[in-house]
Design a protein around this motif. Sequence first.
Motif, short mmCIF file in Angstrom:
data_model
loop_
_atom_site.label_atom_id
_atom_site.label_comp_id
_atom_site.label_asym_id
_atom_site.label_seq_id
_atom_site.Cartn_x
_atom_site.Cartn_y
_atom_site.Cartn_z
N ARG A 147 0.88 -1.07 -0.02
CA ARG A 147 -0.07 -0.19 0.23
C ARG A 147 0.98 1.35 -0.04
O ARG A 147 0.49 2.22 -0.70
N GLU A 148 2.01 1.44 0.60
CA GLU A 148 2.95 2.32 0.74
C GLU A 148 4.22 2.02 0.07
O GLU A 148 5.09 1.61 1.07
N PRO A 149 4.60 1.69 -1.10
CA PRO A 149 5.61 1.52 -1.77
C PRO A 149 6.81 2.33 -1.27
O PRO A 149 6.67 3.74 -1.06
N GLN A 150 7.91 1.60 -0.87
CA GLN A 150 9.02 2.37 -0.51
C GLN A 150 10.05 2.69 -1.70
O GLN A 150 10.11 1.70 -2.76
N ALA A 151 10.96 3.55 -1.73
CA ALA A 151 11.81 4.01 -2.64
C ALA A 151 13.17 4.12 -1.95
O ALA A 151 13.31 4.82 -1.05
N PHE A 152 14.20 3.41 -2.56
CA PHE A 152 15.45 3.18 -2.35
C PHE A 152 16.22 4.74 -2.17
O PHE A 152 16.24 5.31 -3.14
N PRO A 153 16.70 5.55 -0.98
CA PRO A 153 17.15 6.66 -1.12
C PRO A 153 18.35 6.90 -1.64
O PRO A 153 19.27 5.93 -1.39
N ILE A 154 18.59 7.90 -2.61
CA ILE A 154 19.83 7.80 -3.28
C ILE A 154 21.08 8.09 -2.31
O ILE A 154 22.03 7.85 -2.55
N ALA A 155 20.76 8.80 -1.23
CA ALA A 155 21.89 8.99 -0.25
C ALA A 155 22.38 7.74 0.15
O ALA A 155 23.56 7.56 0.51
N LYS A 156 21.47 6.57 0.51
CA LYS A 156 21.94 5.23 1.04
C LYS A 156 22.97 5.02 -0.11
O LYS A 156 23.94 4.12 0.32
#
Length: 345
Positions: free
Chosen positions: A52-61
């Motif tokens: 329901r709330e898809p996550q996106a991989f932070p570019i800072a990581k």
Amino acid sequence: MNGLVNIAVIEETQVDAQRLAAQQITTMPVVVISLHEGCDCRCVMCDIWKIREPQAFPIAKLRWQLQSFDSLGVRWVVFTGGEPQRHPHFADFASALKSRGIRVTLLTAGLELEGHADEVASSVDDLIVSLDGPPEVHNRIRRVPLAFERMARGFNAVRESRPEIPIRARSTVQAANHGSLCATVECAAQNGLASISFLAADLTSDAFNRPSGWTASRQSSVALTSTQVCALEDEIESLIAAYECGGFVAETPEKLRRIVTHFRAHLGQVPAVAPRCNAPWVSAVIEAGGQVRPCFFHAPIGNIDQQTVAEAVNSNEALQFRANLDIATNPTCRRCVCSLYLPGT
């Protein structure tokens, strides 16, 4: 007596330390990154689209991990999801990796390709699209109107932008397409794809947004009946006879026949046999939320919110996991539908 006991304890501790030290990873050629969990498909064999709330991989990581990638000698990164192209920094991710000489592959269902064709063409080294059959079969499995047509428009747009880019297909075998493998190969060839690979549908793991696994009823909607397994065996033998296996069809005859074995094992007709695999020693899967897994199907061994990738794959938890993993007897490995084996690593 106490002295003897203490010596025995010390010796046992030293042996255990040596056993764990032998599991240290200094080179890890392959990393899979889930860039974005969102997906437009409604595939019967996958529950990622239900997030329901898809996550996106932070570019800072990623930027924080680049030095760790260098230290591990990462040579190949595969972007998966959901749909990686949904990530607003998709091209930045790819550029950061390619600048370090890392090959970047995009694994996609293809519904987002047309709108990102130029970006994809200029960002990645190669592309793998999910192809579940000829158009009518593919669309029925994806449960999205014109899914095949949208995917084809997408990879053709990428090819128009960069004609030389390798575009391959990957097909997941299940009840809905078990009699269409040869037609799927023909579809891939007719659409100018470079190759096609097959793997069996995963029925029992908690991967792909199935934290509690599937119920028996849910498994049966994807698994094959005894009659269907016989039909699949005939289809695979026809495929082996008609096409270059180990060439345009990526799998060897032996690997194709393992797909039949997988479904027979699920029915209890034959023992489940683990594939040849060294994935936990040569690769890692990084989820959008930061969890690090040794492969798609085993439990997390770390999290890059607190660790570098190198620290995660060499954490005590990771070392203990590899030291105690016997792929031949491990229940998860015996039911595995994939295999990654890199010789000489």
